[in-house]
Design an enzyme around this catalytic site. Sequence first.
Site, mmCIF file in Angstrom:
data_model
loop_
_atom_site.group_PDB
_atom_site.id
_atom_site.type_symbol
_atom_site.label_atom_id
_atom_site.label_comp_id
_atom_site.label_asym_id
_atom_site.label_seq_id
_atom_site.Cartn_x
_atom_site.Cartn_y
_atom_site.Cartn_z
ATOM 1 N N ARG A 108 0.853 -1.176 0.000
ATOM 2 C CA ARG A 108 0.000 0.000 0.000
ATOM 3 C C ARG A 108 0.893 1.231 0.000
ATOM 4 O O ARG A 108 1.705 1.400 0.902
ATOM 5 C CB ARG A 108 -0.854 -0.040 1.261
ATOM 6 C CG ARG A 108 -2.125 0.684 1.154
ATOM 7 C CD ARG A 108 -2.970 0.334 2.342
ATOM 8 N NE ARG A 108 -2.359 0.705 3.612
ATOM 9 C CZ ARG A 108 -3.050 1.016 4.697
ATOM 10 N NH1 ARG A 108 -4.352 0.967 4.665
ATOM 11 N NH2 ARG A 108 -2.454 1.333 5.811
ATOM 12 N N THR A 112 -0.626 7.641 -0.856
ATOM 13 C CA THR A 112 -1.954 7.583 -1.490
ATOM 14 C C THR A 112 -2.843 6.510 -0.863
ATOM 15 O O THR A 112 -4.058 6.519 -1.062
ATOM 16 C CB THR A 112 -1.823 7.242 -2.990
ATOM 17 O OG1 THR A 112 -1.269 5.915 -3.088
ATOM 18 C CG2 THR A 112 -0.914 8.226 -3.713
ATOM 19 N N ASP A 204 1.103 -2.378 12.160
ATOM 20 C CA ASP A 204 1.425 -2.876 10.815
ATOM 21 C C ASP A 204 1.763 -4.366 10.917
ATOM 22 O O ASP A 204 2.814 -4.744 11.447
ATOM 23 C CB ASP A 204 2.622 -2.081 10.262
ATOM 24 C CG ASP A 204 2.931 -2.453 8.820
ATOM 25 O OD1 ASP A 204 2.985 -3.673 8.513
ATOM 26 O OD2 ASP A 204 3.122 -1.546 7.996
ATOM 27 N N ASP A 207 5.150 -5.624 9.395
ATOM 28 C CA ASP A 207 6.327 -5.220 10.190
ATOM 29 C C ASP A 207 6.435 -6.049 11.461
ATOM 30 O O ASP A 207 7.531 -6.423 11.884
ATOM 31 C CB ASP A 207 6.228 -3.737 10.562
ATOM 32 C CG ASP A 207 6.588 -2.838 9.392
ATOM 33 O OD1 ASP A 207 7.185 -3.344 8.416
ATOM 34 O OD2 ASP A 207 6.278 -1.633 9.452
#
Length: 213
Positions: A108, A112, A204, A207
């Site tokens: 992603r 944006t 995340d 991560d």
Amino acid sequence: MAAFSKDQVTVIDHPVVHRDLTILRDKNTPTAPFRQALARIATILAYHSLISIPLRETRVTTPIQDTTGFELNSNIIVVPILRAGLGLVDGIIQFIPDAKVGHLGMYRDETTHKPIDYYVKLPDGIKTSFVLLVDPMLATGGSAHDAIGYLKKQGAKKILFMCLISAPEGIRHILDNHPDVHIVTAAIDDCLNNEAFIVPGLGDAGDRIFGTL
Ligand code: PRP
């Protein structure tokens, strides 16, 4: 919690899932127990995701006599959305060891929030197989929407999307664009924040799985 039809979205309500989700949400959970909890949940989610795949009858001979048996009536292809989806594959394979695995690379864009494809490798048979598309997080739904669109272009007809934590916005995005795709999730969280992270979420996922914080 946002309400969605049970025909479209299955939310798994299981004590082990609630316990493991808490481990995953905890920002102090180190990598090893994070991965173990993720694998356990993936197995449970896979069980529920595959609950209605069709069977065909067969015969089996026990040490005592012949009896009715069953075989799965379609092949299963697990497609993790890279990278974080990889964290679910081992747990799924525990449950369905003969599944083939395809890979769909997407990230992603951090500005944006739009998904960008960077790698694809799918096994043969996508047109006739049951495709289990997996990613721990369904946030805006952009990645899953693109992945489903890609799989449909390759001819996939039966797709189920399995994720750990979803945002109502992401679910709505998928259901609006792909009403034929069922979603199995362990939790529907509150909303997205300004950076399109799920709230409360777990941060995340990629991560945390791969230690790239
Ligand atoms: C995360 C997550 C999903 C996607 C969800 O991946 O694993 O793929 O974002 O967001 P969306 O629903 O708004 O598209 P990320 O881009 O962080 O990549 P990674 O898997 O490499 O960590």
